[in-house]
Motif scaffolding. Sequence first.
Motif, PDB file in Angstrom:
ATOM      1  N   TYR A  80      23.383   7.291   5.049  1.00 11.89           N
ATOM      2  CA  TYR A  80      23.650   8.717   5.324  1.00 11.89           C
ATOM      3  C   TYR A  80      25.071   8.972   5.802  1.00 11.89           C
ATOM      4  CZ  TYR A  80      18.535   8.699   5.429  1.00 11.89           C
ATOM      5  OH  TYR A  80      17.202   8.520   5.119  1.00 11.89           O
ATOM      6  N   GLU A  81      25.950   7.970   5.768  1.00 17.57           N
ATOM      7  CA  GLU A  81      27.253   8.118   6.414  1.00 17.57           C
ATOM      8  C   GLU A  81      28.102   9.239   5.827  1.00 17.57           C
ATOM      9  OE1 GLU A  81      29.898   4.771   6.073  1.00 17.57           O
ATOM     10  OE2 GLU A  81      28.955   4.114   4.210  1.00 17.57           O
ATOM     11  N   LYS A  82      27.872   9.615   4.575  1.00 17.62           N
ATOM     12  CA  LYS A  82      28.641  10.700   3.968  1.00 17.62           C
ATOM     13  C   LYS A  82      27.897  12.035   3.983  1.00 17.62           C
ATOM     14  CE  LYS A  82      31.330   7.640   0.969  1.00 17.62           C
ATOM     15  NZ  LYS A  82      31.718   7.297  -0.431  1.00 17.62           N
ATOM     16  N   CYS A  83      26.728  12.035   4.602  1.00 18.90           N
ATOM     17  CA  CYS A  83      25.928  13.264   4.697  1.00 18.90           C
ATOM     18  C   CYS A  83      26.352  14.079   5.917  1.00 18.90           C
ATOM     19  CB  CYS A  83      24.448  12.922   4.815  1.00 18.90           C
ATOM     20  SG  CYS A  83      23.748  12.113   3.354  1.00 18.90           S
ATOM     21  N   TYR A  84      25.967  15.350   5.919  1.00 18.02           N
ATOM     22  CA  TYR A  84      26.223  16.237   7.051  1.00 18.02           C
ATOM     23  C   TYR A  84      24.941  16.377   7.875  1.00 18.02           C
ATOM     24  CZ  TYR A  84      30.662  17.344   4.851  1.00 18.02           C
ATOM     25  OH  TYR A  84      31.919  17.240   4.316  1.00 18.02           O
ATOM     26  N   PRO A  85      25.060  16.693   9.166  1.00 19.05           N
ATOM     27  CA  PRO A  85      23.881  16.749  10.025  1.00 19.05           C
ATOM     28  C   PRO A  85      22.738  17.607   9.502  1.00 19.05           C
ATOM     29  CG  PRO A  85      25.851  16.796  11.376  1.00 19.05           C
ATOM     30  CD  PRO A  85      26.312  16.871   9.941  1.00 19.05           C
ATOM     31  N   ASP A  86      23.050  18.759   8.873  1.00 17.63           N
ATOM     32  CA  ASP A  86      21.966  19.619   8.407  1.00 17.63           C
ATOM     33  C   ASP A  86      21.238  19.056   7.188  1.00 17.63           C
ATOM     34  OD1 ASP A  86      23.886  20.045   6.484  1.00 17.63           O
ATOM     35  OD2 ASP A  86      24.093  22.207   6.845  1.00 17.63           O
ATOM     36  N   GLN A  87      21.710  17.914   6.685  1.00 16.38           N
ATOM     37  CA  GLN A  87      21.027  17.230   5.591  1.00 16.38           C
ATOM     38  C   GLN A  87      20.114  16.121   6.105  1.00 16.38           C
ATOM     39  OE1 GLN A  87      24.816  16.241   3.584  1.00 16.38           O
ATOM     40  NE2 GLN A  87      24.092  17.432   1.830  1.00 16.38           N
ATOM     41  N   LEU A  88      20.066  15.950   7.420  1.00 17.18           N
ATOM     42  CA  LEU A  88      19.307  14.865   8.033  1.00 17.18           C
ATOM     43  C   LEU A  88      18.058  15.374   8.750  1.00 17.18           C
ATOM     44  CD1 LEU A  88      22.221  12.890   9.748  1.00 17.18           C
ATOM     45  CD2 LEU A  88      21.368  12.635   7.411  1.00 17.18           C
TER      46      LEU A  88
END
Length: 220
Positions: free
Chosen positions: A132-140
Amino acid sequence: MKLEVLRAENISKIYCQNAVSLQALRDVSVIIQKGEFVAVLGRSGSGKSTLLNILAGLDRPSEGKVYIDGTDIFNLSEEKRTLLRREKIGFVFQAYELLHSLTVAENIRLPELEANADYAGELLDALEIKKYEKCYPDQLSGGEQQRTAIARALINHPPILFADEPTGNLDSKTERIVIDLLKKLAAKYETSILIVTHNEDLVKDADRVIRLEDGEIVNG
């Protein structure tokens, strides 16, 4: 014999509002050793968060002293105490407090932009969020956001990590995963972890439990 990383002596805290005094803590003493996983347990209003904020140097006690690695933190200037917190303390909030404009990797490295890349990657792997390192918080999910917050708190490799109700927004399965990961990290990095909670189920694996009631330690 393990090294002592934190000592709090005779901590009391009195809040005054509208000519009314409220004693949130009364003569509380705590010792935390290197690599120890300690849970502070108590009902709402027992003084848990007040104690955590004082131990982390975020709030000043009315009486008493707090030593981190032998330094009396409230004998320091505000500037030096801020620097000590940055170098010695990690803090995990219940509400994650991530920056939604930054990716997971960027959030983790925010406190230390020159952090060792290998160590950052090691934290991502240990907390199972590498993908998830390239994801943004609202995608988690909530659990993934909390693990990101834990990695951010550990990026400076602090001797002690404070966590304020870190699983309060998580379901029971995810909260167990987070607690198990914290326990694993304490053992792997010899980081002392102090977690505040009101949940009895979360403290089964703690090395030691400190129970607070009406601002006083009733055991621990």
